[in-house]
Scaffold this motif. Structure first.
Motif, PDB file in Angstrom:
ATOM      1  N   SER A  16      45.020  18.254  53.978  1.00 35.70           N
ATOM      2  CA  SER A  16      45.292  19.517  54.111  1.00 35.70           C
ATOM      3  C   SER A  16      46.745  19.968  54.390  1.00 35.70           C
ATOM      4  N   ALA A  17      47.428  19.026  54.210  1.00 35.99           N
ATOM      5  CA  ALA A  17      49.168  19.554  54.292  1.00 35.99           C
ATOM      6  C   ALA A  17      49.526  20.484  53.367  1.00 35.99           C
ATOM      7  N   PRO A  18      50.244  21.453  53.705  1.00 36.53           N
ATOM      8  CA  PRO A  18      50.661  22.494  52.804  1.00 36.53           C
ATOM      9  C   PRO A  18      51.826  22.081  51.700  1.00 36.53           C
ATOM     10  N   ASN A  19      52.218  20.847  51.985  1.00 36.89           N
ATOM     11  CA  ASN A  19      53.231  20.322  51.107  1.00 36.89           C
ATOM     12  C   ASN A  19      52.808  19.136  50.181  1.00 36.89           C
ATOM     13  N   ILE A  20      53.518  18.949  49.092  1.00 37.46           N
ATOM     14  CA  ILE A  20      52.973  17.804  48.265  1.00 37.46           C
ATOM     15  C   ILE A  20      53.631  16.611  49.087  1.00 37.46           C
ATOM     16  N   MET A  21      52.361  15.736  48.871  1.00 34.34           N
ATOM     17  CA  MET A  21      52.530  14.598  49.583  1.00 34.34           C
ATOM     18  C   MET A  21      52.151  13.293  48.647  1.00 34.34           C
ATOM     19  N   LEU A  22      52.886  12.288  48.730  1.00 39.26           N
ATOM     20  CA  LEU A  22      52.489  11.053  47.732  1.00 39.26           C
ATOM     21  C   LEU A  22      52.322   9.858  48.570  1.00 39.26           C
ATOM     22  N   LEU A  23      51.519   9.083  48.395  1.00 41.55           N
ATOM     23  CA  LEU A  23      51.826   7.758  48.954  1.00 41.55           C
ATOM     24  C   LEU A  23      52.031   6.772  47.614  1.00 41.55           C
ATOM     25  N   VAL A  24      53.144   6.064  47.885  1.00 41.98           N
ATOM     26  CA  VAL A  24      53.815   5.469  46.946  1.00 41.98           C
ATOM     27  C   VAL A  24      54.063   3.946  47.312  1.00 41.98           C
ATOM     28  N   GLU A  25      53.678   3.006  46.507  1.00 47.60           N
ATOM     29  CA  GLU A  25      53.835   1.404  46.630  1.00 47.60           C
ATOM     30  C   GLU A  25      55.351   1.390  46.568  1.00 47.60           C
ATOM     31  N   LYS A  26      55.984   0.142  46.881  1.00 45.45           N
ATOM     32  CA  LYS A  26      56.983  -0.454  46.656  1.00 45.45           C
ATOM     33  C   LYS A  26      57.695  -0.022  45.011  1.00 45.45           C
ATOM     34  N   SER A  27      56.719  -0.552  44.364  1.00 43.97           N
ATOM     35  CA  SER A  27      57.259  -0.451  42.918  1.00 43.97           C
ATOM     36  C   SER A  27      57.374   0.860  42.466  1.00 43.97           C
ATOM     37  N   GLY A  28      56.849   1.987  43.253  1.00 41.09           N
ATOM     38  CA  GLY A  28      57.227   3.267  42.770  1.00 41.09           C
ATOM     39  C   GLY A  28      55.975   4.029  42.235  1.00 41.09           C
ATOM     40  N   ARG A  29      55.040   3.233  42.326  1.00 42.25           N
ATOM     41  CA  ARG A  29      53.579   3.609  41.584  1.00 42.25           C
ATOM     42  C   ARG A  29      52.698   4.410  42.806  1.00 42.25           C
ATOM     43  N   ASN A  82      47.980  13.981  47.551  1.00 40.51           N
ATOM     44  CA  ASN A  82      47.273  15.195  48.505  1.00 40.51           C
ATOM     45  C   ASN A  82      46.653  16.173  47.607  1.00 40.51           C
ATOM     46  N   ARG A  83      45.949  16.996  48.086  1.00 44.23           N
ATOM     47  CA  ARG A  83      45.188  18.143  47.314  1.00 44.23           C
ATOM     48  C   ARG A  83      46.179  19.274  46.962  1.00 44.23           C
ATOM     49  N   THR A  84      47.216  19.394  47.798  1.00 48.10           N
ATOM     50  CA  THR A  84      48.335  20.420  47.400  1.00 48.10           C
ATOM     51  C   THR A  84      49.194  19.938  46.306  1.00 48.10           C
ATOM     52  N   GLY A  85      49.326  18.483  46.335  1.00 49.65           N
ATOM     53  CA  GLY A  85      50.342  18.011  45.392  1.00 49.65           C
ATOM     54  C   GLY A  85      49.360  17.848  43.801  1.00 49.65           C
ATOM     55  N   ALA A  86      48.155  17.653  43.958  1.00 49.65           N
ATOM     56  CA  ALA A  86      47.131  17.750  42.762  1.00 49.65           C
ATOM     57  C   ALA A  86      47.316  19.155  42.097  1.00 49.65           C
ATOM     58  N   GLU A  87      47.270  20.301  43.053  1.00 51.60           N
ATOM     59  CA  GLU A  87      47.311  21.563  42.724  1.00 51.60           C
ATOM     60  C   GLU A  87      48.446  22.085  42.176  1.00 51.60           C
ATOM     61  N   MET A  88      49.671  21.622  42.917  1.00 47.93           N
ATOM     62  CA  MET A  88      50.851  22.352  42.444  1.00 47.93           C
ATOM     63  C   MET A  88      51.721  21.615  41.125  1.00 47.93           C
ATOM     64  N   THR A  89      51.034  19.970  41.070  1.00 46.92           N
ATOM     65  CA  THR A  89      51.691  19.511  39.901  1.00 46.92           C
ATOM     66  C   THR A  89      50.708  19.429  38.715  1.00 46.92           C
ATOM     67  N   GLY A  90      49.520  20.014  38.794  1.00 48.06           N
ATOM     68  CA  GLY A  90      48.607  20.143  37.611  1.00 48.06           C
ATOM     69  C   GLY A  90      48.100  18.796  37.342  1.00 48.06           C
ATOM     70  N   ASN A 111      43.195  11.476  40.587  1.00 42.35           N
ATOM     71  CA  ASN A 111      42.680  10.163  40.126  1.00 42.35           C
ATOM     72  C   ASN A 111      43.629   9.903  39.139  1.00 42.35           C
ATOM     73  N   ASP A 112      44.135  10.659  38.193  1.00 42.73           N
ATOM     74  CA  ASP A 112      44.905  10.282  37.168  1.00 42.73           C
ATOM     75  C   ASP A 112      46.198   9.908  37.674  1.00 42.73           C
ATOM     76  N   ALA A 113      46.432  10.432  38.890  1.00 43.09           N
ATOM     77  CA  ALA A 113      47.960  10.208  39.716  1.00 43.09           C
ATOM     78  C   ALA A 113      48.134   8.845  39.941  1.00 43.09           C
ATOM     79  N   GLU A 166      56.762  10.644  37.558  1.00 38.65           N
ATOM     80  CA  GLU A 166      55.970  11.240  36.382  1.00 38.65           C
ATOM     81  C   GLU A 166      54.948  12.271  36.656  1.00 38.65           C
ATOM     82  N   VAL A 167      54.534  12.216  38.029  1.00 44.22           N
ATOM     83  CA  VAL A 167      53.624  13.181  38.596  1.00 44.22           C
ATOM     84  C   VAL A 167      54.258  14.628  38.378  1.00 44.22           C
ATOM     85  N   PHE A 168      55.466  14.619  38.293  1.00 43.18           N
ATOM     86  CA  PHE A 168      56.228  16.110  38.298  1.00 43.18           C
ATOM     87  C   PHE A 168      56.717  16.654  36.952  1.00 43.18           C
ATOM     88  N   HIS A 169      56.395  15.758  35.982  1.00 38.53           N
ATOM     89  CA  HIS A 169      56.661  16.154  34.579  1.00 38.53           C
ATOM     90  C   HIS A 169      55.539  16.824  33.929  1.00 38.53           C
TER      91      HIS A 169
END
Length: 194
Positions: A152-165, A170-178, A182-184, A191-194
């Motif tokens: 429910s966070a209004p900001n884009i949030m990613l949980l990223v492994e050490k490898s950067g993957r 979060n929902r906001t991140g998926a909506e704002m990046t399109g 599951n694909d992310a 890559e999520v932001f391109h």
């Protein structure tokens, strides 16, 4: 003397692990017998020869605590009786009869059968796991609360492994990046932001 030593060590192990034993004699399959330790662990009323009715004394306490888990545990008991390859191995909640407190228990049981496979007796051990189960429940609640905040966070949030993957977006991140959430998963963070 060796038998006394073995019994003493077994009793010490039961005490140390907050456990007790029980048995079902299939010549009288509606009842189980136990020791004073299990009577105390489950808050059962004292009965002659520690003989208790399976449905009225044991199963009813399980149903009073959690009907669904009680049914699953009872079905597993029936499966182990019917199928020699299945060991009775389950857990359940039990409402103590003496004070109404809910206890959680882990149960193992093995059946002794005659040469034709007919059940003769089931011998088992019950271990009280209330502290561990309550901790597990609290951890699950905390995880769900954290997940709710993340989603429910209004900001884009990613949980990223050490490898950067990406492990999660979060929902906001998926909506704002399109990007489909599951694909992310598995993408590099950028890559999520391109």
């Amino acid at each position: 003397e060796e038998l006394n030593k073995t019994n003493t060590l077994a009793n010490q192990a039961l005490e140390l692990t907050n456990s007790a034993y029980w048995s079902i004699d299939f010549s009288d399959p509606d009842y189980f017998r136990t020791n004073d330790k299990l009577v105390k662990l489950l808050g059962l009323p004292p009965k002659e020869n520690n003989k208790y009715h399976l449905k009225d004394d044991w199963y009813q306490g399980m149903v009073d605590a959690d009907k669904q888990i009680a049914e699953e545990a009872y079905n597993k008991l029936q499966e182990s009786v019917e199928n020699p390859a299945i060991r009775y191995d389950t857990f359940f909640a039990f409402k103590r009869l003496d004070n109404g407190k809910i206890e959680w228990a882990k149960v193992l049981g093995d059946i002794v059968r005659d040469k034709d496979g007919t059940p003769l007796v089931m011998n088992g051990v019950l271990q009280i796991i209330t502290v561990e189960k309550n901790q597990e429940i609290e951890i699950a609640k905390s995880r769900q609360q954290l997940q709710d905040v993340f989603d429910s966070a209004p900001n884009i949030m990613l949980l990223v492994e050490k490898s950067g993957r990406v492990q999660k977006i979060n929902r906001t991140g998926a909506e704002m990046t399109g990007v489909n959430a599951n694909d992310a998963i598995g993408m590099l963070g950028g890559e999520v932001f391109h």
